[in-house]
Design an enzyme around this catalytic site. Sequence first.
Site, PDB file in Angstrom:
ATOM      1  N   LYS A   1       0.815  -1.210   0.000  1.00 23.92           N
ATOM      2  CA  LYS A   1       0.000   0.000   0.000  1.00 23.92           C
ATOM      3  C   LYS A   1       0.856   1.271   0.000  1.00 23.92           C
ATOM      4  CE  LYS A   1      -4.041  -2.187   0.541  1.00 23.92           C
ATOM      5  NZ  LYS A   1      -3.740  -3.574   0.899  1.00 23.92           N
TER       6      LYS A   1
HETATM    7  C1  LIG Z   1      -4.521  -4.704   0.618  1.00 23.79           C
HETATM    8  C2  LIG Z   1      -3.791  -5.986   0.719  1.00 23.79           C
HETATM    9  C3  LIG Z   1      -4.075  -7.065  -0.130  1.00 23.79           C
HETATM   10  C4  LIG Z   1      -5.207  -7.025  -1.136  1.00 23.79           C
HETATM   11  O1  LIG Z   1      -4.988  -6.077  -2.154  1.00 23.79           O
HETATM   12  P1  LIG Z   1      -6.196  -5.497  -3.008  1.00 23.79           P
HETATM   13  O2  LIG Z   1      -5.614  -4.424  -3.841  1.00 23.79           O
HETATM   14  O3  LIG Z   1      -7.210  -4.982  -2.020  1.00 23.79           O
HETATM   15  O4  LIG Z   1      -6.753  -6.626  -3.804  1.00 23.79           O
HETATM   16  C5  LIG Z   1      -3.275  -8.198  -0.040  1.00 23.79           C
HETATM   17  N1  LIG Z   1      -2.293  -8.296   0.875  1.00 23.79           N
HETATM   18  C6  LIG Z   1      -1.996  -7.285   1.716  1.00 23.79           C
HETATM   19  C7  LIG Z   1      -0.890  -7.455   2.691  1.00 23.79           C
HETATM   20  C8  LIG Z   1      -2.733  -6.092   1.670  1.00 23.79           C
HETATM   21  O5  LIG Z   1      -2.429  -5.096   2.527  1.00 23.79           O
END
Ligand SMILES: *Cc1c(COP(=O)(O)O)cnc(C)c1O
Length: 431
Positions: A107
């Site tokens: 993120k």
């Molecule tokens: C947000 C997240 C996901 C999922 O990603 P999306 O873009 O919502 O499909 C998977 N793994 C981790 C560690 C995340 O923080």
Amino acid sequence: MIFHSTRDKSLTATLSQALQRGLAPDGGLYVPAHFPAMTVADFDGRESLAAVASRFLAPFFEGDPLAPELDAIVAEAFNFPVPIVPLKTSDDASVLELFHGPTSAFKDFGARFLAACMGRLTRGSTRTLTILVATSGDTGGAVAAAFHGRPGIEVVVLYPRGLVSPRQELQLTCWGGNVRSLSVAGTFDDCQRLVKAAFADPTLAARRELSSANSINVGRLLPQACYYVYASLEGFRRTGKKVNFIIPSGNLGNVLACVWARRVGLPIGELLLTFNANRTVPDYLADGDWQPRPSVATLASAMDVGNPSNMERLRHLHPQWQELAAAVSAVSISDEQIRQRIRTDDVGLGEVWCPHTATAAEAYAQLAPARRAAGPWVLVSTAHPAKFPETVEPLIGRTLPVPPALARLLELPRQVTEVPATLEALAALLQ
Ligand SMILES: *Cc1c(COP(=O)(O)O)cnc(C)c1O
């Protein structure tokens, strides 16, 4: 580049407008009006993620006030390493490690890029911009870290009390200053509902300039596409073959970024999406029946999504389910399989996975040998395992060292407000 709503082509926006609005006025999501065509040769001589990203993003920034700043934005946002680590297997497989940013999850790419853009867009403005973000664990910390201390911008993070990991919660509540952390008595779906309700509330909208940093914001998808461009170029230059990706998925933002990179012409082959027990997408791909449902709690909690918002963008690209089912495939991985995979690969491969990444590792292990041998496979590693010690450490039987950036955040004092899951409570706080 013009962007428009998934629901109405006539609702257009420039990139800057789409970034600032988050959601289109009709509740749709912004998508590019067309996809520019690119070839591998367009990236000749470009090696680093930042160099690749500048080229990839240029057509999306064309004509926008942010265009002259693109190189600076990319350099500011992508200031941490993105290793592609070969896996100790006989077939060509590697791990794209997306967890070397300030909050140890992928993120950080989207959040830092969005912050670099928004910081430039609000320069000289006299009104404070309030960014609302609902989080299932990782987004809120990344957004808080990226916007902390930026003048003219305030961040309000909503997270479901008791439903994020203890280390995630520390990352959500360690900021203070221009970041407010709200511990909501409800689920992630409640947090998301509150953010949407705040946007739809005319009194609030008149009083405050609101924006969103959730993965509905196109400013999070574009930077995520860059690491797929980067990894596909690495694999293609090395092998001459298209690169296949296995992507741990929840709200489908990470997947969508990869689909966009493939659409413009990057050498990307198969996309295998992995889900936990939240099976909305695998079930839809199997029978064409779209049945969003309440999320269930799993070990891979950042993927606990029952109604993934980016499905709207995927279906906009592939309206027929057969077409979508041909474009991507999906598997659902149980908590027991996650546990087993973390144990097995720690011993067998010397890799320690976070519970989310473990779903990708399990899907890779399940591939038929011919499919596994068919091309380079890249397992997308979405978070550092030390973010989830309560799950991972008992499985591997030892303590995990904490990355220094994460360790620093965990030392800071907590600042958090507890709120009920109502718009009145949120509105009162925003007065
Ligand atoms: C947000 C997240 C996901 C999922 O990603 P999306 O873009 O919502 O499909 C998977 N793994 C981790 C560690 C995340 O923080």
